[in-house]
Design an enzyme around this catalytic site. Structure first.
Site, PDB file in Angstrom:
ATOM      1  N   SER A 137     -56.941  10.428   0.386  1.00  0.00           N
ATOM      2  CA  SER A 137     -56.116  11.636   0.412  1.00  0.00           C
ATOM      3  C   SER A 137     -54.681  11.282   0.045  1.00  0.00           C
ATOM      4  O   SER A 137     -54.204  10.187   0.374  1.00  0.00           O
ATOM      5  CB  SER A 137     -56.136  12.288   1.804  1.00  0.00           C
ATOM      6  OG  SER A 137     -55.193  13.343   1.882  1.00  0.00           O
ATOM      7  N   TYR A 150     -53.719  11.765  10.626  1.00  0.00           N
ATOM      8  CA  TYR A 150     -54.715  11.782   9.557  1.00  0.00           C
ATOM      9  C   TYR A 150     -54.234  10.932   8.384  1.00  0.00           C
ATOM     10  O   TYR A 150     -54.990  10.133   7.813  1.00  0.00           O
ATOM     11  CB  TYR A 150     -54.952  13.232   9.116  1.00  0.00           C
ATOM     12  CG  TYR A 150     -55.811  13.406   7.891  1.00  0.00           C
ATOM     13  CD1 TYR A 150     -57.197  13.350   7.975  1.00  0.00           C
ATOM     14  CD2 TYR A 150     -55.237  13.665   6.644  1.00  0.00           C
ATOM     15  CE1 TYR A 150     -57.994  13.529   6.852  1.00  0.00           C
ATOM     16  CE2 TYR A 150     -56.022  13.845   5.520  1.00  0.00           C
ATOM     17  CZ  TYR A 150     -57.386  13.782   5.627  1.00  0.00           C
ATOM     18  OH  TYR A 150     -58.175  13.955   4.513  1.00  0.00           O
TER      19      TYR A 150
END
Length: 245
Positions: A137, A150
């Site tokens: 990501s 995250y």
């Protein structure tokens, strides 16, 4: 072409599997929801997959990963490409105050994903060929107040993949991390998903499929995120701290 997809029920994984199905690949779909796996399997067979099999496995469970991966390879009769495509976004606010929630985000997105990545890389090393594509990501490129737990997990996973790519440089196996920007999936359904920067699973899947054949060790999906994140990474701190991103 024999392909193992870890986290096969994710939207990006399903879109990627459809690309392989059009090529007539043999597919092994791994995830914990058998009903969704069977539905995806049937769809892929209609779309042209030569074979589509399922293996029900909670990928977040750390026990027996190496043995189970070897079992997956045996089930499909070998492996050419491996796609790792699972994870959770979590809820940043509560996770900042609850160590158990923070640990879950880190455990699933880094600890378990890293273990599967190492098991897959070990299998490719023994074969002396093949590709492993791990979906990361852009959140891992710079810590931001909105999702730094995250992001920390994804940053660690990207570093692991880059290290493996360096280790295999000049050898047969190849390892790539694909970093999507914001993508319209069930994981992001609570977000305001309007704007030109939001991608579809199909757009990301096209990059993932290409990554298995060429490019890397880091690819962004879509491509423009490479330049967006280059700017964000190099913003001076006094400017970055004023941004609500």
């Amino acid at each position: 072409m024999r392909v193992i997809i870890l986290g096969a029920t994710s939207a990006i994984a399903e879109a990627t599997a459809r690309l392989y199905a059009k090529e007539g690949a043999d597919l092994l779909l791994v995830a914990r929801r058998e009903d969704r796996l069977l539905a995806i399997r049937d769809d892929l067979l209609i779309r042209g997959a030569a074979k589509a099999e399922v293996a029900v496995r909670d990928l977040a469970d750390p026990h027996g990963i190496e043995a189970d991966f070897a079992r997956f390879v045996a089930q499909i009769g070998g492996v050419d490409h491996i796609i790792l495509a699972y994870g959770i976004l979590g809820d940043q606010g509560p996770a900042e105050r609850d160590p158990a929630q923070a640990e879950e985000i880190l455990r699933i997105n880094f600890n378990s994903a890293a273990a599967w990545t190492l098991a897959a890389a070990g299998a490719l090393e023994k074969l002396g060929r093949g590709s492993l594509v791990v979906i990361g990501s852009v959140a891992g490129d710079r810590g931001r107040r909105a999702n730094f737990i995250y992001g920390a997990a994804k940053a660690g996973l990207a570093t692991l993949v880059e290290g493996l790519a360096h280790r295999f440089a000049g050898q047969g196996p190849r390892v790539v991390v694909v970093k999507p920007g914001p993508t319209i999936t069930p994981m992001t359904e609570s977000f305001n998903r309007k704007g030109a920067l939001w991608a579809t699973p199909e757009q990301v899947a096209a990059v993932v499929r290409r990554a298995a054949d060429r490019g890397g060790p880091v690819l962004y999906a879509p491509w423009h995120w490479r330049f967006i994140m280059l700017i964000i990474r190099h913003l001076p701190t006094f400017i970055f701290n004023r941004m609500n991103i």
